[in-house]
Design a protein around this motif. Structure first.
Motif, short mmCIF file in Angstrom:
data_model
loop_
_atom_site.label_atom_id
_atom_site.label_comp_id
_atom_site.label_asym_id
_atom_site.label_seq_id
_atom_site.Cartn_x
_atom_site.Cartn_y
_atom_site.Cartn_z
N LEU A 18 -51.34 -15.31 35.23
CA LEU A 18 -51.23 -16.10 36.00
C LEU A 18 -52.99 -16.40 36.88
O LEU A 18 -53.36 -15.55 37.14
N GLU A 19 -53.10 -17.64 37.24
CA GLU A 19 -54.38 -17.70 37.70
C GLU A 19 -54.47 -16.85 39.09
O GLU A 19 -53.38 -16.99 39.91
N THR A 20 -55.69 -16.39 39.24
CA THR A 20 -55.80 -15.91 40.59
C THR A 20 -56.74 -16.49 41.42
O THR A 20 -57.87 -16.65 41.11
N ARG A 21 -56.02 -16.99 42.47
CA ARG A 21 -56.66 -17.99 43.52
C ARG A 21 -57.12 -17.09 44.88
O ARG A 21 -56.33 -16.60 45.44
N MET A 22 -58.30 -17.48 45.24
CA MET A 22 -58.76 -17.00 46.54
C MET A 22 -58.94 -18.18 47.35
O MET A 22 -59.82 -19.10 47.05
N PRO A 23 -58.29 -17.88 48.50
CA PRO A 23 -58.70 -19.07 49.56
C PRO A 23 -60.16 -19.16 50.12
O PRO A 23 -60.79 -18.05 50.19
N THR A 24 -60.72 -20.18 50.25
CA THR A 24 -62.30 -20.43 50.74
C THR A 24 -62.24 -20.41 52.39
O THR A 24 -63.12 -20.36 52.76
N GLY A 25 -61.11 -20.27 53.05
CA GLY A 25 -61.19 -20.68 54.58
C GLY A 25 -61.27 -22.08 54.93
O GLY A 25 -61.10 -22.24 56.25
N ILE A 26 -61.31 -23.10 54.06
CA ILE A 26 -61.38 -24.64 54.37
C ILE A 26 -60.17 -25.21 53.60
O ILE A 26 -60.37 -25.24 52.41
N GLU B 76 -59.23 -28.13 53.33
CA GLU B 76 -59.59 -29.44 52.44
C GLU B 76 -60.42 -29.02 51.24
O GLU B 76 -60.26 -29.66 50.02
N PHE B 77 -61.18 -28.07 51.37
CA PHE B 77 -62.09 -27.41 50.28
C PHE B 77 -61.05 -26.75 49.18
O PHE B 77 -61.26 -26.98 48.05
N ASP B 78 -60.16 -26.14 49.66
CA ASP B 78 -59.13 -25.56 48.73
C ASP B 78 -58.36 -26.67 48.23
O ASP B 78 -58.05 -26.53 46.94
N ARG B 79 -57.86 -27.83 48.70
CA ARG B 79 -57.33 -28.92 47.96
C ARG B 79 -58.20 -29.56 46.93
O ARG B 79 -57.66 -29.76 45.81
N VAL B 80 -59.33 -29.42 47.25
CA VAL B 80 -60.36 -30.23 45.97
C VAL B 80 -60.40 -29.39 45.04
O VAL B 80 -60.31 -29.78 43.80
N LEU B 81 -60.29 -27.97 45.08
CA LEU B 81 -60.40 -26.96 44.07
C LEU B 81 -59.23 -26.76 43.42
O LEU B 81 -59.01 -26.01 42.18
N GLY B 82 -58.13 -27.38 43.70
CA GLY B 82 -56.57 -27.21 43.11
C GLY B 82 -55.80 -26.22 43.85
O GLY B 82 -55.07 -26.01 43.17
N GLU C 17 -72.17 -30.31 32.74
CA GLU C 17 -71.27 -30.52 33.23
C GLU C 17 -70.01 -30.01 32.07
O GLU C 17 -69.04 -29.63 32.87
N HIS C 18 -70.37 -29.99 30.90
CA HIS C 18 -69.28 -29.35 29.97
C HIS C 18 -69.24 -27.89 30.04
O HIS C 18 -68.03 -27.29 29.71
N MET C 19 -70.24 -27.54 30.64
CA MET C 19 -70.18 -25.81 30.64
C MET C 19 -69.25 -25.25 31.68
O MET C 19 -68.44 -24.30 31.63
N VAL C 20 -69.40 -26.04 32.66
CA VAL C 20 -68.65 -25.43 34.02
C VAL C 20 -67.13 -25.73 34.11
O VAL C 20 -66.83 -26.77 33.18
N ASP C 21 -66.41 -25.30 34.92
CA ASP C 21 -64.97 -25.26 34.79
C ASP C 21 -64.57 -26.70 35.79
O ASP C 21 -63.61 -27.38 35.68
N THR C 22 -65.37 -26.77 37.00
CA THR C 22 -65.22 -27.90 38.03
C THR C 22 -66.42 -28.47 38.51
O THR C 22 -67.52 -27.72 38.64
N ARG D 192 -60.56 -27.92 35.52
CA ARG D 192 -59.81 -27.37 34.57
C ARG D 192 -58.73 -26.64 35.35
O ARG D 192 -57.78 -26.28 34.65
N PHE D 193 -58.61 -26.54 36.60
CA PHE D 193 -57.40 -25.82 37.27
C PHE D 193 -56.85 -26.44 38.34
O PHE D 193 -56.05 -26.05 39.20
N GLY D 194 -57.18 -27.84 38.32
CA GLY D 194 -56.37 -28.73 39.52
C GLY D 194 -56.51 -30.10 39.12
O GLY D 194 -56.82 -30.53 38.00
N ALA D 195 -56.20 -31.16 39.90
CA ALA D 195 -56.22 -32.47 39.87
C ALA D 195 -57.69 -32.87 39.70
O ALA D 195 -58.51 -32.67 40.76
#
Length: 470
Positions: free
Chosen positions: A77-85, A87-93, A242-247, A268-271
């Protein structure tokens, strides 16, 4: 082995044996720069083992892996870390994934370094990640970073910082510190000693990004890379970056506006196309709790040429106001669209003439999405045409009317995804009428707070019913 020069396109990274004025791959002019060819070592060696069905391959890290069936691959399972913001978490998925690489671009001064400094300090303050955030700057001195943090009233006791542009030195520092998240500002300032060219070139950016991406995947450190943008608004450097990175995230909005928007164009990990809304304050970027409210204008009386559409950005509906101005042309007619596709606007005006009986020949047509939002979906078609018809007829539409729907070339109103969620958003903000495609009409309207739903399947029917309401 003698070195032979080649020419590399600074826009797309294509290689040529001789110089030419235009890159045939991307079509850009005067982007070919001479670069020496460097003999690259063979990183991979393959051997087959007798009596074994798998082929052993040596990867860049020196580890040996084998070919196997997909169902034999372990999934974690993906290990997700909160950024403390939020709206930023929403964009990151939903948060930052361990080992992911995020590329963020935007115009100078729009807030890239600000939000990443806030994120790094927030994540350094989390107890489970205490002291495991590293901010690496290649454009500013450490004193400038400290001054920004002080101006934003941010705590600085846990964040580790480094001023460096050499990739090998950065990787050594990351190995020593072992941070959970690292920010590199920016990728265009980095260089590797393996490439004999200036920082910011195609070869340097590509190899630097490849080294950092390999490091992130092998160690689980999440990386933020800041990228410069060209005058056209795209990320500078080779397209392969842009192809190398995930987001890939883009800042939208004007630098002099009070609001900022971050859109995910690859994730690759969200919408994809998820949108985060922020407000720029004296203490940095703050998330906007009710983004629909900031894009709706409040008028003392209804005005012609204005209509509210229910868009969908990523995973949530968003109310935005579409304004149109149709005026007599003094010469050749002009068509201008801000926040919308210009080519689609021209097509929609032709559909309105053929199937709605409203022509705009000899008229200048200007369409604008209020607030600087870029609407990417076709659900805005009906709202655009109703706003243009309202301005042309100088007749206002009802102030509590919400609209969405795609318009086809034969004048049909086509359905759009997530129609019920859009109606709920309109009802939540007090709208009393909604013109929507017939295929999106709900069976039970009582669940939407009594909003009167007008379902249409043809453009002429939508135009007639819209002006009958007021």
């Amino acid at each position: 082995m003698a070195k032979k020069s080649s020419y590399v396109c600074q826009s797309c990274g294509a290689n040529y044996g001789k110089w030419s004025g235009q890159c045939t791959d991307c079509g850009e002019w005067n982007t070919l720069i001479e670069a020496p060819n460097i003999a690259m070592p063979h990183h991979r060696t393959a051997k087959s083992t007798s009596g074994s069905a798998s082929t052993k391959v040596t990867n860049y890290a020196g580890a040996v892996s084998g070919v196997m069936s997909l169902d034999e691959v372990g999934v974690t399972l993906e290990t997700r870390m909160p950024t403390g913001i939020s709206e930023f978490d929403r964009v990151l998925g939903g948060g930052l994934v361990a080992g992911s690489v995020v590329l963020i671009g935007g115009d100078p001064g729009i807030g890239k370094s600000t939000i990443l400094l806030q994120t790094a300090i927030n994540m350094a303050a989390i107890d489970s990640l205490a002291g495991s955030a590293l901010y690496i700057t290649g454009e500013e001195s450490l004193s400038q970073v400290a001054m920004r943090a002080k101006r934003l009233c941010l705590p600085t006791d846990r964040l580790r910082v480094l001023a460096e542009t050499n990739v090998e030195t950065i990787c050594a520092a990351l190995t020593s510190e072992q941070p959970a998240v690292a920010v590199i500002d920016s990728i265009q300032t980095l260089y590797t000693e393996a490439i004999q060219s200036a920082p910011g070139g195609v070869a340097q950016i590509r190899e630097s990004a490849a080294m950092l991406t390999r490091f992130a995947k092998q160690t689980g450190t999440a990386l933020f890379l800041v990228g410069h943008v060209t005058k056209e608004g795209s990320l500078a450097g080779p397209r392969v970056l842009e192809h190398m990175v995930d987001t890939v995230l883009y800042f939208e909005g004007e630098s002099d506006s009070r609001f900022r928007m971050i859109r995910a164009v690859k994730n690759r990990f969200g919408a994809v196309n998820e949108l985060g809304i922020f407000g720029m304050t004296d203490t940095g970027l703050k998330e906007v709790a009710n983004p629909s409210a900031i894009f709706l204008s409040r008028y003392e009386k209804p005005i012609a040429g204005s209509v509210v559409m229910v868009s969908r950005e990523g995973t949530r509906p968003l109310l935005v106001e579409v304004q149109a101005l149709v005026d007599d042309s003094h010469g050749q007619s002009r068509r201008m669209a801000l926040g919308l596709d210009y080519q689609r606007l021209a097509m929609l005006l032709a559909v309105m003439h053929r199937h709605g009986g409203i022509h705009t020949s000899g008229q200048d047509v200007y369409v604008n999405v209020v607030g600087g939002v870029k609407v990417m979906e076709t659900g805005s078609d009906l709202a655009v045409l109703l706003a243009c018809a309202s301005s042309l007829r100088a007749k206002a539409l009802p102030p509590r009317l919400a609209v969405f729907g795609e318009v086809g070339l034969s004048g049909e109103i086509r359905p759009v995804p997530n129609g019920q969620e859009r109606l709920k958003e309109a009802s939540k903000h007090g709208f009393t009428h909604a013109i929507i495609p017939k295929a999106n009409a709900p069976k039970d309207q009582t669940m939407f707070g009594g909003i009167h739903v007008i379902a249409v399947d043809r453009l002429d029917d939508a135009l007639a019913k819209a002006f009958e309401l007021f």
